[in-house]
Scaffold this active site. Structure first.
Site, short mmCIF file in Angstrom:
data_model
loop_
_atom_site.label_atom_id
_atom_site.label_comp_id
_atom_site.label_asym_id
_atom_site.label_seq_id
_atom_site.Cartn_x
_atom_site.Cartn_y
_atom_site.Cartn_z
N HIS A 308 0.85 -1.18 0.00
CA HIS A 308 0.00 0.00 0.00
C HIS A 308 0.88 1.23 0.00
CE1 HIS A 308 -3.14 2.82 1.07
NE2 HIS A 308 -3.98 1.90 0.66
N ASP A 365 -8.06 -5.05 0.08
CA ASP A 365 -8.58 -5.74 -1.11
C ASP A 365 -8.21 -7.21 -1.16
OD1 ASP A 365 -10.02 -3.70 -2.19
OD2 ASP A 365 -8.23 -2.76 -3.00
#
Ligand code: ACO
Length: 429
Positions: A308, A365
């Site tokens: 991320h 996700d």
């Protein structure tokens, strides 16, 4: 702490103000840099070190794994609030009172229908159309049905009507894009259902049969939408703000955000995770082989759902969603071989030096796709689900940008092309 940073360019020293946020984050204000230095700009591809705005909506600390909307910890909101309550909080700044919530919910419920003419648009799309392409077009098309939304100077309650319409209609448009792909009849919204229930009804009910509502599924969906509701200046939100900064209408700005979210490095990652797991399964399920591929710099493969831009410790949303994921799978009695691969992948990657050294952890996700799959949402709809969740964030950030009267977004560049040269006619080239 100094109030100024000093910058030396060509022997001259410039003082640049340092500004501080309410959580003590600091920034060097370079907004006057080019004027003061007669042409020097800052360059920062991917905006890794550049704040584009001051915002009072979402605070996140990537090192500590903190995420708060308007000061409220994500853990508390995901645990106890409804998605519409969180939407109100993000857009209007405070949690609604009981009365405000009642009115907000009633307004959203009353605007869930989309104009009948829009059904023809759906029917014109081929069955294989990706629902994100359909959704982005449909949201932009809403502006043609409500031309008054183009007027930036209209009264606040007229602006609120656009906001409520968008929140109300997005699930209808999303579910209809799925029904259209299946060539199944569209299911109309039902006003006695809540926001998440209504979406599940429009997705899965048929004129011949009701959808059996399961509260574990409804609660997991509510949580997922809350976890995705805002994430400060990410790719799609920055897109919404920058499109909106030209005073394009809200529908057009959100449509641009949907397109930005579609990419596999952003919201499209939830679809990419399941596709990656399917690929690994089809290849025999050798997790080590795929982890090695992800580490190999000559191979473009990356572990989808890992890493991320801002979370370099853990993604707090992933922690919450992992529990919801387990609950849904247990309740639904899902025994999915992809899940075993996902668990192995998670374990191998978390123990691997390459991933540890680069602080690469599963992001939200990685798990959201597994829940959506268990609920029965088709893979191509995963990013559409993310769009429904992210909508309050896009709207809240757009509203803040407009209310703060921010200037049009227009970055500069350093030109690296050819210097001036003369045109040569085609015969002489
Ligand atoms: N698999 C393997 N290696 C990775 C991965 C991954 N998923 N992610 C990053 N790396 C490596 C990079 O190769 C790089 O290695 P290097 O330092 O040896 O060159 C290092 O980790 C840093 O990666 P960057 O790409 O510089 O990190 P950045 O912050 O620019 O990218 C991103 C973040 C786009 C999320 C990246 O981690 C990625 O591509 N992940 C996979 C896609 C994904 O899951 N996206 C969803 C993000 S969450 C969201 O948008 C809701």
């Amino acid at each position: 702490m100094n109030e100024f940073a000093k910058l030396e360019v060509d022997g001259k020293t410039y003082e640049l103000p340092i500004i501080e946020g309410t959580e003590n984050e600091k920034a060097i204000d370079i907004s006057k840099l080019r004027g003061a230095t007669e042409g020097v700009i800052a360059i920062d591809p991917g905006f890794k070190n550049t704040g584009s705005t001051k915002s009072a909506i979402t605070f996140l600390d990537g090192e500590k794994g903190i995420l708060r909307y308007r000061g409220y910890p994500i853990e508390q909101l995901a645990d106890s609030a409804s998605f519409l309550e969180v939407a109100y909080l993000i857009i209007y700044g405070e949690l609604p009172t009981a009365n405000e919530y009642k009115e907000f919910r009633a307004s959203i419920t009353n605007h869930t229908l989309v104009h009948e003419d829009m059904k023809q648009f759906f029917e014109a799309y081929p069955a294989k159309a990706h629902p994100m392409g359909v959704l982005a077009s449909m949201v932009c098309s809403l502006s043609t049905f409500y031309p008054e939304s183009l007027d930036q100077d209209r009264a606040d309650d007229a602006k609120d009507l656009t906001i409520h319409r968008l929140i109300a209609k997005l699930p209808t448009l999303a579910a209809w894009s799925y029904k259209n792909a299946m060539r199944h009849p569209f299911m109309y919204p039902k006003n006695d259902l809540d926001y998440c229930e209504n979406f599940l009804h429009m997705m899965f009910a048929m004129p011949t049969s009701e959808y059996q509502m399961d509260q574990t599924v409804v609660s997991a969906l509510n949580k997922l939408l809350i976890l995705h509701a805002d994430h400060e200046q990410n790719c799609s939100t920055s897109t919404v703000r920058i499109v909106g900064s030209s005073h394009a209408n809200l529908y057009a700005s959100v449509s641009a955000g949907i397109s930005a979210l579609w990419g596999p490095l952003h919201g499209g990652a939830n679809q990419a995770v399941i596709e990656m797991l399917e690929k690994i399964a089809a290849d025999g399920g050798d997790v080590d082989k795929w982890v090695a591929k992800a580490k190999d710099k000559s191979d473009s493969f990356r572990l989808m759902g890992f890493g991320h831009r801002v979370y370099k410790n853990f993604d707090p949303r992933a922690t919450i969603i992992k529990v919801a994921c387990d609950n849904v799978l247990e309740k639904m009695g899902v025994d999915d071989p992809l899940l075993d691969i996902a668990k192995k992948l998670e374990k191998v990657a978390l123990e691997d030096e390459y991933f540890k050294a680069r602080n690469l952890y599963p992001n939200v996700d990685f798990y959201s796709g597994i829940i959506y799959k268990a609920i029965g949402i088709p893979t191509e709809m995963f990013t559409v689900m993310f769009s429904i969740g992210r909508l309050p964030g896009w709207i809240g950030q757009w509203k803040e940008m407009m209310e703060n009267n921010e200037p049009i977004g227009r970055p500069r560049q350093i030109y690296t092309g050819a210097n001036e040269r003369d045109y040569v006619s085609i015969e002489k080239r």
